[in-house]
Design a protein around this motif. Structure first.
Motif, PDB file in Angstrom:
ATOM      1  N   PRO A   8       0.989  -1.158   0.119  1.00 15.64           N
ATOM      2  CA  PRO A   8       0.115  -0.036  -0.067  1.00 15.64           C
ATOM      3  C   PRO A   8       0.637   1.267   0.113  1.00 15.64           C
ATOM      4  CG  PRO A   8      -0.047  -0.832   2.217  1.00 15.64           C
ATOM      5  CD  PRO A   8       0.896  -1.792   1.180  1.00 15.64           C
ATOM      6  N   SER A   9       0.248   2.306  -0.459  1.00 21.79           N
ATOM      7  CA  SER A   9       1.018   3.536  -0.635  1.00 21.79           C
ATOM      8  C   SER A   9       1.632   3.967   0.728  1.00 21.79           C
ATOM      9  CB  SER A   9       0.148   4.571  -0.991  1.00 21.79           C
ATOM     10  OG  SER A   9      -0.822   5.149  -0.449  1.00 21.79           O
ATOM     11  N   GLN A  10       1.089   3.706   1.673  1.00 24.06           N
ATOM     12  CA  GLN A  10       1.345   4.165   3.220  1.00 24.06           C
ATOM     13  C   GLN A  10       2.752   3.386   3.583  1.00 24.06           C
ATOM     14  OE1 GLN A  10      -1.635   2.806   2.747  1.00 24.06           O
ATOM     15  NE2 GLN A  10      -2.790   4.587   3.082  1.00 24.06           N
ATOM     16  N   ARG A  54      -4.428  -4.796  14.015  1.00 22.80           N
ATOM     17  CA  ARG A  54      -5.844  -4.992  13.822  1.00 22.80           C
ATOM     18  C   ARG A  54      -6.506  -3.718  12.715  1.00 22.80           C
ATOM     19  NH1 ARG A  54      -9.020  -2.109  19.022  1.00 22.80           N
ATOM     20  NH2 ARG A  54      -7.869  -0.001  19.142  1.00 22.80           N
ATOM     21  N   PHE A  55      -5.694  -2.721  12.123  1.00 24.84           N
ATOM     22  CA  PHE A  55      -6.234  -1.858  11.237  1.00 24.84           C
ATOM     23  C   PHE A  55      -5.543  -2.197   9.782  1.00 24.84           C
ATOM     24  CE2 PHE A  55      -6.987   0.714  15.035  1.00 24.84           C
ATOM     25  CZ  PHE A  55      -8.579   0.657  14.835  1.00 24.84           C
ATOM     26  N   ILE A  56      -4.978  -3.469   9.757  1.00 21.99           N
ATOM     27  CA  ILE A  56      -4.498  -4.109   8.480  1.00 21.99           C
ATOM     28  C   ILE A  56      -5.084  -5.093   8.077  1.00 21.99           C
ATOM     29  CG2 ILE A  56      -2.320  -4.928   7.269  1.00 21.99           C
ATOM     30  CD1 ILE A  56      -0.685  -2.763   8.954  1.00 21.99           C
ATOM     31  N   ASN A  57      -5.456  -5.405   6.897  1.00 19.30           N
ATOM     32  CA  ASN A  57      -5.831  -6.752   6.519  1.00 19.30           C
ATOM     33  C   ASN A  57      -5.008  -7.154   5.468  1.00 19.30           C
ATOM     34  OD1 ASN A  57      -8.419  -6.509   7.822  1.00 19.30           O
ATOM     35  ND2 ASN A  57      -9.291  -5.377   6.009  1.00 19.30           N
ATOM     36  N   SER A  82      -2.228  -8.988  -1.108  1.00 18.66           N
ATOM     37  CA  SER A  82      -2.640  -7.739  -0.692  1.00 18.66           C
ATOM     38  C   SER A  82      -2.417  -7.160   0.506  1.00 18.66           C
ATOM     39  CB  SER A  82      -3.868  -7.276  -1.302  1.00 18.66           C
ATOM     40  OG  SER A  82      -4.150  -7.650  -2.840  1.00 18.66           O
ATOM     41  N   VAL A  84      -3.691  -4.299   2.803  1.00 17.83           N
ATOM     42  CA  VAL A  84      -4.452  -3.122   2.704  1.00 17.83           C
ATOM     43  C   VAL A  84      -5.111  -2.646   3.903  1.00 17.83           C
ATOM     44  CG1 VAL A  84      -6.732  -2.812   1.617  1.00 17.83           C
ATOM     45  CG2 VAL A  84      -5.462  -4.453   0.445  1.00 17.83           C
ATOM     46  N   PRO A  85      -5.008  -1.230   4.093  1.00 16.04           N
ATOM     47  CA  PRO A  85      -5.389  -0.589   5.189  1.00 16.04           C
ATOM     48  C   PRO A  85      -6.937  -1.230   5.565  1.00 16.04           C
ATOM     49  CG  PRO A  85      -4.435   1.152   3.904  1.00 16.04           C
ATOM     50  CD  PRO A  85      -4.476  -0.384   2.960  1.00 16.04           C
ATOM     51  N   ALA A  86      -7.311  -1.406   6.808  1.00 19.01           N
ATOM     52  CA  ALA A  86      -8.624  -1.770   7.081  1.00 19.01           C
ATOM     53  C   ALA A  86      -9.549  -0.762   7.018  1.00 19.01           C
ATOM     54  CB  ALA A  86      -8.580  -2.696   8.369  1.00 19.01           C
ATOM     55  N   VAL A  87      -9.152   0.414   7.217  1.00 17.97           N
ATOM     56  CA  VAL A  87     -10.292   1.570   7.596  1.00 17.97           C
ATOM     57  C   VAL A  87     -10.519   2.286   6.438  1.00 17.97           C
ATOM     58  CG1 VAL A  87     -10.377   3.810   9.015  1.00 17.97           C
ATOM     59  CG2 VAL A  87      -9.120   2.043   9.700  1.00 17.97           C
ATOM     60  N   ALA A  88     -11.421   1.587   5.542  1.00 17.90           N
ATOM     61  CA  ALA A  88     -12.152   2.233   4.379  1.00 17.90           C
ATOM     62  C   ALA A  88     -13.432   1.617   4.457  1.00 17.90           C
ATOM     63  CB  ALA A  88     -11.386   1.763   3.229  1.00 17.90           C
ATOM     64  N   GLY A  89     -14.222   2.257   3.519  1.00 13.73           N
ATOM     65  CA  GLY A  89     -15.633   1.857   3.410  1.00 13.73           C
ATOM     66  C   GLY A  89     -16.428   2.257   4.349  1.00 13.73           C
ATOM     67  N   GLY A  90     -17.972   1.937   4.045  1.00  9.07           N
ATOM     68  CA  GLY A  90     -18.856   2.351   4.865  1.00  9.07           C
ATOM     69  C   GLY A  90     -19.804   3.508   4.335  1.00  9.07           C
TER      70      GLY A  90
ATOM     71  N   PHE B  62      -1.624   2.628  11.139  1.00 12.03           N
ATOM     72  CA  PHE B  62      -2.730   2.459  10.126  1.00 12.03           C
ATOM     73  C   PHE B  62      -3.864   2.417  10.977  1.00 12.03           C
ATOM     74  CE2 PHE B  62       0.733   0.444   7.648  1.00 12.03           C
ATOM     75  CZ  PHE B  62       0.119   0.435   6.417  1.00 12.03           C
ATOM     76  N   TYR B 215     -19.448  -6.820  -0.815  1.00 14.48           N
ATOM     77  CA  TYR B 215     -18.885  -5.253  -0.707  1.00 14.48           C
ATOM     78  C   TYR B 215     -17.580  -5.244  -0.129  1.00 14.48           C
ATOM     79  CZ  TYR B 215     -18.300  -0.619   1.191  1.00 14.48           C
ATOM     80  OH  TYR B 215     -17.749   0.437   1.686  1.00 14.48           O
ATOM     81  N   ASN B 219     -14.573  -2.960  -1.474  1.00 18.47           N
ATOM     82  CA  ASN B 219     -13.981  -2.104  -0.730  1.00 18.47           C
ATOM     83  C   ASN B 219     -12.198  -2.281  -0.816  1.00 18.47           C
ATOM     84  OD1 ASN B 219     -13.693  -0.102   0.984  1.00 18.47           O
ATOM     85  ND2 ASN B 219     -13.911  -1.488   2.776  1.00 18.47           N
ATOM     86  N   GLU B 224      -7.022  -0.470  -2.788  1.00 21.26           N
ATOM     87  CA  GLU B 224      -6.098  -0.629  -3.957  1.00 21.26           C
ATOM     88  C   GLU B 224      -5.825   0.138  -5.097  1.00 21.26           C
ATOM     89  OE1 GLU B 224      -5.025  -5.380  -3.395  1.00 21.26           O
ATOM     90  OE2 GLU B 224      -6.693  -4.765  -4.739  1.00 21.26           O
ATOM     91  N   SER B 227      -4.485   3.699  -4.111  1.00 14.59           N
ATOM     92  CA  SER B 227      -3.022   3.849  -3.904  1.00 14.59           C
ATOM     93  C   SER B 227      -2.490   3.981  -5.213  1.00 14.59           C
ATOM     94  CB  SER B 227      -2.584   2.324  -3.383  1.00 14.59           C
ATOM     95  OG  SER B 227      -2.454   2.252  -1.971  1.00 14.59           O
ATOM     96  N   ASN B 235     -15.197   7.461   0.444  1.00 13.44           N
ATOM     97  CA  ASN B 235     -14.792   6.533   1.773  1.00 13.44           C
ATOM     98  C   ASN B 235     -13.710   5.870   1.715  1.00 13.44           C
ATOM     99  OD1 ASN B 235     -15.867   4.933  -0.462  1.00 13.44           O
ATOM    100  ND2 ASN B 235     -17.275   3.733   0.714  1.00 13.44           N
ATOM    101  N   ARG B 239     -12.075   9.823   3.545  1.00 14.31           N
ATOM    102  CA  ARG B 239     -12.830   9.138   4.368  1.00 14.31           C
ATOM    103  C   ARG B 239     -13.093  10.018   5.886  1.00 14.31           C
ATOM    104  NH1 ARG B 239     -13.508   4.964   8.658  1.00 14.31           N
ATOM    105  NH2 ARG B 239     -15.660   3.837   7.823  1.00 14.31           N
ATOM    106  N   SER B 271     -20.368  -0.054   8.787  1.00 14.00           N
ATOM    107  CA  SER B 271     -19.249   0.069   8.854  1.00 14.00           C
ATOM    108  C   SER B 271     -18.807   0.556  10.395  1.00 14.00           C
ATOM    109  CB  SER B 271     -18.521   1.072   8.053  1.00 14.00           C
ATOM    110  OG  SER B 271     -18.790   2.504   8.563  1.00 14.00           O
ATOM    111  N   ILE B 334     -21.461  -5.229   5.554  1.00 14.26           N
ATOM    112  CA  ILE B 334     -20.210  -4.925   5.577  1.00 14.26           C
ATOM    113  C   ILE B 334     -19.678  -6.084   6.779  1.00 14.26           C
ATOM    114  CG2 ILE B 334     -18.330  -3.526   6.329  1.00 14.26           C
ATOM    115  CD1 ILE B 334     -20.056  -1.156   5.301  1.00 14.26           C
ATOM    116  N   ALA B 338     -14.972  -1.213   9.353  1.00 16.46           N
ATOM    117  CA  ALA B 338     -13.942  -0.281   9.747  1.00 16.46           C
ATOM    118  C   ALA B 338     -13.917   0.132  11.169  1.00 16.46           C
ATOM    119  CB  ALA B 338     -13.530   0.822   8.613  1.00 16.46           C
TER     120      ALA B 338
END
Lengths: 90, 448
Positions: A8-10, A54-57, A82, A84-90, B62, B215, B219, B224, B227, B235, B239, B271, B334, B338
């Motif tokens: 990921p970019s981070q 916990r905030f990484i998938n 992959s 991926v940061p977990a804090v997205a969506g919703g 993160f 979903y 997401n 991805e 990035s 979101n 976000r 979420s 979901i 998150a």
């Protein structure tokens, strides 16, 4: 015998800007340790007390490793991982 | 002479400072720094702070980033009088939002009706129940609130393409707002989404991408893509700003109740962001002195077929274990929420709870709300209404509690969920047949 790891970019400041790295197949835990050898500092960002933060998938071909064997999950040759940061969506 | 020289010196410095800002490229950021009450982005996990840019997770751990404000500044600006003279939309609360200016093109989201629901209350053994009817938004869901804020901030940050990962309502809203402002948009949805939601997105002429997965798959893909592309995913990378739009549900509720918080609120959980922001909204009003009590007890609602936060609440767990969604409440589907752990924190802190209901209870909830309030909600509202009924029956909401039920989406978006449950009459254009086949049946109680 190789797998692709999507970064990921981070975390790309630790990989010299690389967004995709090829690694040898193995377990997720082993691949993260090898990533650390190549890019010092990356394991600390991914892990907390030996477990994925916990905030990484982490997904293998789209499947969340938490639905598999976690750090012990075997990654087959040709698979794509992959991070991926977990804090997205919703 | 001395004062003039001093004055000249000050003027020179001021001119020099202004000249340091290239007039086009950085002007929006400079104006933003003067106008907003937002101070920075702060990691909810480790507390590190970041500038108000397109960032959504802490570079170190993160953890999620959240907008932090100068509450003294808000207290000075946001008086009840100033708010009451604001536009009849969420922008009357701009002083609480992380944007520099109101958008030039706007669909006027927010300021939806708060309706006293006496018939529903009586049905559930309650006395003081209100329904916040957010189906009355421009694209018929609360997502218009978050999108309005996210897109305005995205434009201020210089983005020219907007995008989202959506279970449907967000897709509708991003598409409509992008169309109104003439912005290029990419909307990603699960391929098996309700057809009404796909039509109500594609009609705006945006790029709709149906992803063969659930979903959570959509997401992941969007995170991805974010990035790789310099797009504003509402979101994902913007976000923190997007989520702040949900606070306006709390501000409106308090203002419409005569500047006070209710005792209890019931809100859907997907979420977990909406629940935490409703709580934050009430807390902020207390913090700046616009209401006395800082926060009501917050109750969350999930479907049993996708209830990871409800399961964690029931198990008294600190973590939310992801699940594979299987429910008709697709806008709540979901499996890896998150903000799940933060929703848990809020309900535990406020004395609330998170409950889940079955598929049949969801349908019954939709019908109960429609038949007692005249509001037709989508499946998410069925979940919320059913959980309210459960809380009332179990005594977690007392008859005298002032309670607000948040209905966040329109039933026209999920017609299939209730299509098999309705009944109608069909007759020839003949009066005798009407008397016999309709009124006769009604009198027999075959149809209410």
């Amino acid at each position: 015998m190789s797998v692709k790891v999507r970064i990921p970019s981070q975390l790309r400041q630790l990989t010299g800007g690389e967004g995709m790295i090829e690694m040898d197949a193995g377990t997720i835990g082993g691949i993260i340790m090898e990533l650390e050898n190549l890019n010092p500092g990356i394991a600390e960002r991914l892990l907390d007390n030996g477990e994925v933060r916990r905030f990484i998938n982490i997904y293998i071909d789209g499947e969340d490793i938490r639905f598999a064997e976690g750090m012990e999950t075997e990654v087959a040759d040709g698979a794509e991982i992959s991070i991926v940061p977990a804090v997205a969506g919703g | 002479m001395i004062p003039r020289m001093v004055g000249l010196t000050v003027l020179k410095h001021a001119t020099a400072r202004l000249m340091e800002f290239p007039p086009i490229a950085t002007a929006p950021k400079w104006r933003f720094a003067l106008a907003t009450t937002a101070e920075n982005l702060k990691c909810k996990e480790c507390g590190r702070t970041y500038p108000l840019e397109a960032l959504f997770v802490c570079d170190f751990c993160f953890g999620p980033l959240e907008v932090a404000y100068d509450y003294e500044k808000i207290r000075r600006r946001a008086t009840k009088e100033r708010i009451s003279h604001g536009p009849p939309s969420l922008w009357r609360y701009k002083d609480f939002l992380p944007v520099n200016e109101k958008p030039a093109v706007d669909l006027q989201a927010g300021y939806t009706p708060l309706i006293k629901a006496d018939r529903l209350a009586a049905e559930l053994g309650l006395k003081k129940l209100w329904v916040k009817n957010d189906t009355a938004n421009p694209t018929h869901s609360f997502k218009d609130r978050v999108v309005a804020v996210a897109l305005q901030r995205a434009y201020e940050l210089g983005f020219e393409v907007v995008a989202c990962a959506s279970t449907g309502n967000l897709a509708n809203s991003v598409a409509a707002h992008a169309a109104a402002s003439g912005t290029e948009a990419f909307v990603f949805v699960p391929a098996n989404l309700e057809i009404q939601k796909i039509i109500a997105t594609a009609i705006y002429g945006v790029n709709v991408v149906k992803v063969r997965g659930n979903y959570d798959d959509v997401n992941r893909l969007c995170t991805e893509i974010a990035s790789e592309k310099k797009w504003a995913f509402v979101n994902v990378n913007v976000r923190p700003y997007y989520a702040e739009g949900s606070k306006t549900l709390a501000y409106e509720t308090a203002e419409q109740l005569g500047w006070r918080a209710p005792d209890k609120v019931v809100t859907p959980v997907a979420s977990g962001s909406l629940l935490t922001k409703i709580h934050k909204g009430f807390w902020e009003l207390g913090e700046v002195g616009l209401i006395r009590r800082k926060a009501p007890a917050v109750h969350g609602a999930q479907a049993l077929g996708c209830g990871p936060v409800a399961a964690a609440y029931a198990a008294k767990a600190e973590h939310v274990k992801p699940v594979k969604p299987d429910t008709i409440a697709k806008s709540l589907a979901i499996g890896n929420p998150a903000d799940g752990i933060f929703a848990l924190e809020v309900v535990r802190e406020t004395g609330g709870s998170i409950e889940s209901v079955t598929e049949q209870e969801i349908v019954d909830g939709i019908k109960l709300l429609a038949e007692t309030t005249g509001i037709f909600t989508e499946t998410a509202g069925g979940v919320t209404t059913a959980v309210l009924a459960k809380l009332a029956a179990s005594g977690k909401i007392y008859p005298d509690d002032e309670t607000v039920l948040y209905i966040t989406g329109d039933g026209l978006k999920t017609l299939d969920a209730v299509a098999d449950t309705i009944s109608t009459f069909e007759i020839d254009p003949n009066y005798s047949q009407f008397e016999e086949d309709v009124l006769g049946e009604v009198l027999k109680g075959a149809k209410k």
